[in-house]
Scaffold this motif. Structure first.
Motif, mmCIF file in Angstrom:
data_model
loop_
_atom_site.group_PDB
_atom_site.id
_atom_site.type_symbol
_atom_site.label_atom_id
_atom_site.label_comp_id
_atom_site.label_asym_id
_atom_site.label_seq_id
_atom_site.Cartn_x
_atom_site.Cartn_y
_atom_site.Cartn_z
ATOM 1 N N VAL A 7 0.854 -1.181 0.000
ATOM 2 C CA VAL A 7 0.000 0.000 0.000
ATOM 3 C C VAL A 7 0.894 1.236 0.000
ATOM 4 O O VAL A 7 1.646 1.464 0.941
ATOM 5 C CB VAL A 7 -0.931 0.014 1.224
ATOM 6 N N GLY A 8 0.809 2.025 -1.081
ATOM 7 C CA GLY A 8 1.640 3.216 -1.200
ATOM 8 C C GLY A 8 2.643 3.076 -2.321
ATOM 9 O O GLY A 8 3.372 2.075 -2.391
ATOM 10 N N ALA A 9 2.677 4.066 -3.207
ATOM 11 C CA ALA A 9 3.554 4.016 -4.376
ATOM 12 C C ALA A 9 4.566 5.149 -4.357
ATOM 13 O O ALA A 9 4.898 5.720 -5.393
ATOM 14 C CB ALA A 9 2.732 4.056 -5.661
ATOM 15 N N GLY A 10 5.036 5.479 -3.169
ATOM 16 C CA GLY A 10 6.191 6.357 -3.062
ATOM 17 C C GLY A 10 7.459 5.556 -3.293
ATOM 18 O O GLY A 10 7.407 4.356 -3.597
ATOM 19 N N PRO A 11 8.623 6.179 -3.149
ATOM 20 C CA PRO A 11 9.880 5.445 -3.391
ATOM 21 C C PRO A 11 10.029 4.188 -2.544
ATOM 22 O O PRO A 11 10.572 3.185 -3.024
ATOM 23 C CB PRO A 11 10.949 6.486 -3.043
ATOM 24 N N VAL A 25 9.204 -12.871 -6.110
ATOM 25 C CA VAL A 25 7.954 -12.732 -5.367
ATOM 26 C C VAL A 25 7.066 -11.698 -6.063
ATOM 27 O O VAL A 25 7.477 -10.549 -6.247
ATOM 28 C CB VAL A 25 8.215 -12.290 -3.911
ATOM 29 N N PRO A 26 5.840 -12.081 -6.455
ATOM 30 C CA PRO A 26 4.933 -11.114 -7.100
ATOM 31 C C PRO A 26 4.332 -10.162 -6.083
ATOM 32 O O PRO A 26 4.212 -10.482 -4.892
ATOM 33 C CB PRO A 26 3.860 -12.008 -7.713
ATOM 34 N N SER A 27 3.932 -8.986 -6.543
ATOM 35 C CA SER A 27 3.315 -8.013 -5.639
ATOM 36 C C SER A 27 2.295 -7.179 -6.398
ATOM 37 O O SER A 27 2.349 -7.044 -7.622
ATOM 38 C CB SER A 27 4.372 -7.101 -5.008
ATOM 39 N N VAL A 28 1.361 -6.614 -5.644
ATOM 40 C CA VAL A 28 0.389 -5.643 -6.139
ATOM 41 C C VAL A 28 0.624 -4.350 -5.374
ATOM 42 O O VAL A 28 0.585 -4.341 -4.138
ATOM 43 C CB VAL A 28 -1.058 -6.122 -5.929
ATOM 44 N N VAL A 29 0.897 -3.266 -6.088
ATOM 45 C CA VAL A 29 1.154 -1.969 -5.465
ATOM 46 C C VAL A 29 -0.091 -1.113 -5.626
ATOM 47 O O VAL A 29 -0.514 -0.822 -6.757
ATOM 48 C CB VAL A 29 2.375 -1.273 -6.097
ATOM 49 N N ARG A 133 2.274 -5.599 -10.272
ATOM 50 C CA ARG A 133 1.075 -4.953 -10.815
ATOM 51 C C ARG A 133 0.883 -3.635 -10.060
ATOM 52 O O ARG A 133 0.704 -3.633 -8.842
ATOM 53 C CB ARG A 133 -0.144 -5.847 -10.655
ATOM 54 N N LEU A 134 0.910 -2.535 -10.773
ATOM 55 C CA LEU A 134 0.741 -1.213 -10.180
ATOM 56 C C LEU A 134 -0.673 -0.720 -10.468
ATOM 57 O O LEU A 134 -1.063 -0.575 -11.629
ATOM 58 C CB LEU A 134 1.786 -0.253 -10.750
ATOM 59 N N VAL A 135 -1.459 -0.474 -9.426
ATOM 60 C CA VAL A 135 -2.862 -0.086 -9.557
ATOM 61 C C VAL A 135 -3.018 1.347 -9.045
ATOM 62 O O VAL A 135 -2.738 1.637 -7.880
ATOM 63 C CB VAL A 135 -3.778 -1.024 -8.748
ATOM 64 N N THR A 136 -3.458 2.243 -9.901
ATOM 65 C CA THR A 136 -3.626 3.648 -9.518
ATOM 66 C C THR A 136 -5.057 3.922 -9.057
ATOM 67 O O THR A 136 -5.974 3.127 -9.310
ATOM 68 C CB THR A 136 -3.278 4.577 -10.692
ATOM 69 N N GLU A 137 -5.207 5.072 -8.382
ATOM 70 C CA GLU A 137 -6.508 5.522 -7.874
ATOM 71 C C GLU A 137 -7.198 4.418 -7.072
ATOM 72 O O GLU A 137 -8.392 4.157 -7.229
ATOM 73 C CB GLU A 137 -7.394 6.000 -9.023
ATOM 74 N N ALA A 152 -7.647 -7.035 1.433
ATOM 75 C CA ALA A 152 -7.735 -5.581 1.505
ATOM 76 C C ALA A 152 -8.796 -5.106 0.520
ATOM 77 O O ALA A 152 -8.920 -5.635 -0.589
ATOM 78 C CB ALA A 152 -6.387 -4.949 1.172
ATOM 79 N N HIS A 153 -9.548 -4.081 0.914
ATOM 80 C CA HIS A 153 -10.545 -3.495 0.034
ATOM 81 C C HIS A 153 -10.136 -2.067 -0.293
ATOM 82 O O HIS A 153 -9.679 -1.312 0.567
ATOM 83 C CB HIS A 153 -11.930 -3.480 0.682
ATOM 84 N N THR A 154 -10.284 -1.700 -1.567
ATOM 85 C CA THR A 154 -9.952 -0.345 -2.005
ATOM 86 C C THR A 154 -11.160 0.314 -2.652
ATOM 87 O O THR A 154 -11.980 -0.341 -3.298
ATOM 88 C CB THR A 154 -8.795 -0.350 -3.023
ATOM 89 N N ARG A 155 -11.243 1.629 -2.442
ATOM 90 C CA ARG A 155 -12.240 2.441 -3.129
ATOM 91 C C ARG A 155 -11.602 3.094 -4.339
ATOM 92 O O ARG A 155 -10.402 3.250 -4.404
ATOM 93 C CB ARG A 155 -12.781 3.520 -2.190
#
Length: 601
Positions: A7-11, A25-29, A133-137, A152-155
């Motif tokens: 959670v969080g796409a800063g550096p 290792v796969p990840s979702v950002v 996988r990078l997910v915006t908004e 985790a749930h995202t809006r």
């Protein structure tokens, strides 16, 4: 298996995803923003040499293109230069250095880069990674855990549920993850404030960073820092009074003109103002960094920055420490001790840094008082600040983990070297398994232990001759039997190490132990400790067993723990070397366990 949710796409979040991908290792950002970083040259970061090397290993190319390594450091008080250092521009540099001009070593040059350029370089590297996988908004609002993973749930435009093996909150000072976990974040607000400007101009010391204390011109700040960036750009920071007025544009322009004139013989040189801002320092530390499968990193876990720009450097150290532990857990399973050690090591290191800053800053910033009458006090304060800026001393030195839960029990075969156990190893030149000569740091971050043999003379002999001679066959056999994946490296020399010493190094570059020669049983036990024991180990059960045993027979619990480690080594190796481990390591641990316990406290 489910990916790791970041959670969080800063550096920090971007770097963690790349570090995990480098270890399969796969990840979702989850990025609550649009995925674009606003260019802000006045918002820059300083990376120590080891963290800059780590970021480059992750594939970030903007460090070379848009960052700059300082050629020197200049300290001034009033009108006098009180300290001047020449910095090593190599990626390696050295952590042990002397100001003696005849000495061969120099401080490793820090790297200075705008934060948006660093983030863009990390995003470009992610674009070439299939495991990320990078997910915006995507704004997080719910976290649920079960024994097998995290949900985790995202809006957002397409609100959804995400399933992961673990979740890491890298979502900044106002972390949603930390708040959802109910973790307290105590500390101090607005420890310091700095007015900041990024401008293009020419200064009398090109490529050098400057710390100017008590400049002589009227109305100046008590402390001004100038740090070079590429293309003739400088970031200049003015320390503001604790309860000063707001920094208006006119007041900032006045500061710029007075400062430039003060540095350039009374004449303000031409300049182009590019960006401005106010940087406020906070000191805070989260009470917990791990709740089962959810962890915190970066500003979500800590806020610090005693010299203004080192907060991100510490966040990247979180990544360096956590990535290999998460990767090992994801691929092989792990005892609770391995992930618990992330909080134990990193929180203690940051707390130590915060204590050093909180103790030093009131003395450094205060005027008059006892320090006026102490000989050499002013010079000592200048040196303390300089050391913090170039990566030394209580305000800047890389952390060590001497009391880590992953530290192995002491054994007779150990030998001291120039690096204390738990500290980062020196970046010596090594011969890799394929015969190439590289820096030791080039082999880090791949999720495997490193076994470094000190073998003088190997540089002048053909590798075909020494690869099958001396201690090498026995060492490679011992490494093949280790309970975790490891790689054998050879170096001609290591500071303070005798010939044929064997160093066991963690995937993040911290020394586990050094041995006087090849000791398969002890090497096995140390490697087992470094991985946190087997996945079935339960630290709480072990602690209870040790306490009960110590109560019954009067034996020190530390001795029992060491003997137990030896017994485990013998049962897991499945080789002749492993069979000896129970007797030899257990006996050594029983004889030295009480000493080890004393050291830990």
């Amino acid at each position: 298996m489910d990916p790791v949710i970041i959670v969080g796409a800063g550096p920090v979040g971007l770097a963690l995803s790349l570090a995990l991908a480098a270890q399969g290792v796969p990840s979702v950002v989850l990025d609550e923003g649009s995925g674009k970083d606003e260019p802000r040259p006045a918002r820059s970061v300083v990376l120590r040499a080891d963290m800059a090397a780590m970021v480059e290993r992750l594939g970030c190319t903007t460090l070379r293109d848009e960052g700059v390594r300082w050629v020197g450091w200049r300290g001034m008080r009033r009108r006098q230069v009180v300290r001047h250092l020449t910095l090593d521009l190599g990626l390696g540099g050295t952590e042990e250095w002397s100001e003696d001009p005849a000495a061969p070593s120099a401080p490793a040059a820090p790297l200075h880069i705008p934060q948006h350029a660093l983030a863009r370089g990390l995003r470009d590297a992610i674009a070439h990674q299939k495991l990320i996988r990078l997910v915006t908004e995507a704004r997080l609002d719910t976290i649920e855990q079960d024994p097998d993973g995290v949900v985790a749930h995202t809006r957002g435009p397409a609100g959804t549920w995400w399933r992961g093996s673990h979740l890491v909150g890298c979502d900044g000072a106002r972390s949603t993850v930390r708040k959802l976990l109910g973790i307290r974040f105590p500390g101090r607000t607005a420890v310091e404030r700095h007015a900041v400007a990024a401008l293009r101009t020419e200064l009398p010391w090109p490529g050098e960073a400057l710390l100017h204390r008590q400049p002589p011109w009227r109305g100046a700040a008590d402390e001004i820092t100038a740090r070079p960036l590429p293309d003739g750009v400088w970031r200049i920071d003015w320390l503001l009074p604790p309860r000063g007025d707001l920094v208006t544009p006119d007041a900032l322009v006045g500061r710029i003109r007075e400062t430039l004139a003060g540095w350039c013989d009374g004449v303000t040189p031409p300049y182009e103002l590019i960006d401005t801002g106010v940087h406020t320092l906070h000191h805070r530390l989260a009470r917990r960094w791990r709740v089962d499968r959810v962890l915190l990193a970066g500003d979500a876990a800590h806020l610090l920055g005693a010299v203004g720009t080192q907060g991100l450097d510490e966040g990247l150290r979180d990544v360096d420490n956590l990535a290999w532990k998460l990767a090992h857990t994801w691929h092989h399973g792990a005892s609770e001790r391995l992930l618990d050690s992330y909080q134990s090591e990193r929180r203690a290191a940051v707390a130590h840094r915060l204590r050093g800053a909180d103790q030093s800053l009131p003395v450094l910033r205060g005027g008059g008082g006892l320090r006026t009458y102490l000989p050499g006090a002013t010079r000592g304060h200048d040196a303390l600040l300089t050391d913090g800026h170039v990566g030394r001393g209580p305000l800047g030195a890389p952390p060590a983990y001497p009391h880590s839960p992953l530290a192995p029990p002491y054994t007779e075969g150990r030998t001291p070297v120039g690096t204390p156990e738990g500290a980062p190893v020196e970046d010596v030149r090594v011969t890799a398994p394929d015969g190439t000569t590289v820096r030791l740091r080039d082999r880090l971050g791949q999720g495997r232990l490193l076994v470094l043999l000190v073998a003088p003379g190997t540089g002048v002999w053909d590798r075909r001759h020494w690869r099958g001679a001396g201690v090498m066959p026995r060492l490679e056999e011992a490494v093949a039997a280790l309970p975790a994946k490891a790689e054998v490296l050879v170096t001609e020399a290591y500071p303070g190490a005798p010939a044929h010493a064997v160093l066991l190094v963690r995937p993040d570059g911290h020394l586990v132990a050094a041995f006087a020669g090849v000791h398969p049983e002890e090497l096995y036990a140390a490697a087992d400790a470094a991985r946190g024991g087997s996945p079935t180990d339960d630290p709480e059960d072990e602690q209870e067993d040790e306490q009960e045993t110590g109560t019954e027979d009067g034996t020190d619990p530390g001795a029992k723990a060491a003997a137990k480690a030896g017994a485990k080594a013998g049962t897991k190796a499945g080789t002749k070397a492993g069979a000896k481990a129970a007797a030899k390591v257990g006996a050594a641990g029983a004889s030295t366990g009480s000493d080890r316990t004393a050291d830990m406290h």
